[in-house]
Design a protein around this motif. Structure first.
Motif, short mmCIF file in Angstrom:
data_model
loop_
_atom_site.label_atom_id
_atom_site.label_comp_id
_atom_site.label_asym_id
_atom_site.label_seq_id
_atom_site.Cartn_x
_atom_site.Cartn_y
_atom_site.Cartn_z
N THR A 52 -35.19 31.37 122.63
CA THR A 52 -34.25 32.19 121.86
C THR A 52 -32.99 31.42 121.49
O THR A 52 -32.60 30.47 122.16
CB THR A 52 -33.81 33.44 122.65
OG1 THR A 52 -33.12 33.03 123.82
CG2 THR A 52 -35.00 34.30 123.04
N ARG A 53 -32.37 31.87 120.42
CA ARG A 53 -31.07 31.31 120.04
C ARG A 53 -29.99 32.39 120.00
O ARG A 53 -28.85 32.12 119.71
CB ARG A 53 -31.17 30.62 118.69
CG ARG A 53 -32.07 29.41 118.80
CD ARG A 53 -31.85 28.44 117.69
NE ARG A 53 -32.79 27.35 117.86
CZ ARG A 53 -33.22 26.60 116.88
NH1 ARG A 53 -32.80 26.81 115.66
NH2 ARG A 53 -34.05 25.63 117.11
N GLY A 54 -30.40 33.61 120.28
CA GLY A 54 -29.48 34.73 120.27
C GLY A 54 -28.86 34.94 121.65
O GLY A 54 -29.00 34.13 122.55
N SER A 96 -33.53 26.23 129.97
CA SER A 96 -32.70 27.15 129.20
C SER A 96 -32.83 26.88 127.70
O SER A 96 -33.35 25.84 127.29
CB SER A 96 -31.24 27.01 129.61
OG SER A 96 -31.08 27.29 130.98
N ALA A 97 -32.29 27.78 126.90
CA ALA A 97 -32.41 27.68 125.44
C ALA A 97 -31.67 26.48 124.87
O ALA A 97 -32.11 25.87 123.90
CB ALA A 97 -31.91 28.96 124.78
N GLY A 98 -30.54 26.15 125.44
CA GLY A 98 -29.75 25.05 124.90
C GLY A 98 -28.78 25.52 123.83
O GLY A 98 -28.59 26.71 123.61
N ASN A 99 -28.18 24.57 123.15
CA ASN A 99 -27.18 24.84 122.12
C ASN A 99 -27.86 25.50 120.91
O ASN A 99 -28.68 24.87 120.26
CB ASN A 99 -26.51 23.54 121.71
CG ASN A 99 -25.38 23.74 120.73
OD1 ASN A 99 -25.28 24.76 120.08
ND2 ASN A 99 -24.53 22.74 120.63
N PRO A 100 -27.51 26.75 120.59
CA PRO A 100 -28.20 27.44 119.50
C PRO A 100 -27.93 26.85 118.12
O PRO A 100 -28.68 27.08 117.18
CB PRO A 100 -27.69 28.88 119.59
CG PRO A 100 -26.41 28.79 120.33
CD PRO A 100 -26.51 27.59 121.22
N ARG A 133 -37.99 37.78 118.19
CA ARG A 133 -38.84 37.78 116.99
C ARG A 133 -38.53 36.60 116.06
O ARG A 133 -39.41 36.04 115.45
CB ARG A 133 -38.68 39.11 116.22
CG ARG A 133 -39.23 40.33 116.90
CD ARG A 133 -40.74 40.31 117.04
NE ARG A 133 -41.45 40.52 115.82
CZ ARG A 133 -42.10 41.63 115.49
NH1 ARG A 133 -42.12 42.66 116.31
NH2 ARG A 133 -42.75 41.71 114.35
N GLU A 134 -37.26 36.23 115.96
CA GLU A 134 -36.89 35.11 115.09
C GLU A 134 -37.51 33.80 115.59
O GLU A 134 -38.01 32.99 114.81
CB GLU A 134 -35.37 34.98 115.01
CG GLU A 134 -34.89 33.82 114.17
CD GLU A 134 -35.46 33.81 112.74
OE1 GLU A 134 -35.73 32.70 112.23
OE2 GLU A 134 -35.65 34.89 112.16
N ALA A 135 -37.49 33.59 116.90
CA ALA A 135 -38.09 32.38 117.46
C ALA A 135 -39.60 32.36 117.24
O ALA A 135 -40.18 31.31 116.96
CB ALA A 135 -37.77 32.27 118.95
#
Length: 197
Positions: A52-54, A96-100, A133-135
């Motif tokens: 995710t980036r959210g 973890s997701a990291g820097n979005p 959903r975006e990912a």
């Protein structure tokens, strides 16, 4: 249904990889992804990867740093030793997701992610991916036909016709979709109602 049902849906054993995502754009499937990954980590070496980036992130729920993480690894700004962390409550390993904002949507990102995903599936018994959903939309080209199983989390009440959901987008992944409806009451077990589509 317990976590074991999700694993047996993957041909009788722990699936090499599975994706957990909310069936609607507003649904946060973070708790379900963590529960599945922790359940699998009791028996196997498992990594939980946040796509995710959210704002709904694995790192926030587990109290881990968000960066460096997956986006930093895919961009080549960090190595595995920088991004793999251990869950405080289990043997689960977490990325973890990291820097979005680090990566944009492009074909190069999908190719780099595909190589990373392949490396993870060779290293771990099971890779649990957490996505919104975006990912899912963004990474479908890289994941198409690579996943043995996908878990689509429905909001409580969806089975009663109270919530409209469209699972057609998930069919583009080319794998079975296990549908899980969140419980309306506090959970005494992981799965309440499940159906494969």
């Amino acid at each position: 249904m317990r976590v074991s049902r999700a694993t047996t849906a993957g041909k009788g054993g722990v699936p090499r990889a599975l994706l957990v995502a909310g069936a609607t754009t507003k649904l946060d499937a973070t708790a379900e992804a963590i529960a599945i990954a922790r359940g699998l980590a009791k028996r196997e070496q498992v990594v939980l990867v946040d796509l995710t980036r959210g704002p709904a992130s694995i790192s926030g729920a587990l109290g881990l740093p968000r960066t460096p993480g997956l986006t930093d690894l895919v961009a080549g700004r960090a190595g595995f030793e920088d991004v793999v962390r251990i869950d405080d409550d289990s043997a689960l390993q977490v990325i973890s997701a990291g820097n979005p904002k680090l990566l944009g949507a492009n074909d190069g990102e999908n190719a780099r992610f595909a190589r990373l995903f392949e490396a993870l599936t060779h290293t771990y018994d099971s890779v649990v991916l957490h996505a919104d959903r975006e990912a899912v939309r963004r990474l479908t080209p890289a994941l198409k036909f690579e996943l043995p199983l996908m878990v689509a989390v429905l909001p409580a009440g969806a089975g009663d016709g109270g919530v409209k959901t469209d699972l057609a987008e998930f069919s583009a992944l080319g794998c079975p979709v296990l549908v899980y409806e969140q419980s309306k009451k506090p959970r005494s077990r992981f799965f309440e109602r499940v159906a494969a589509v």
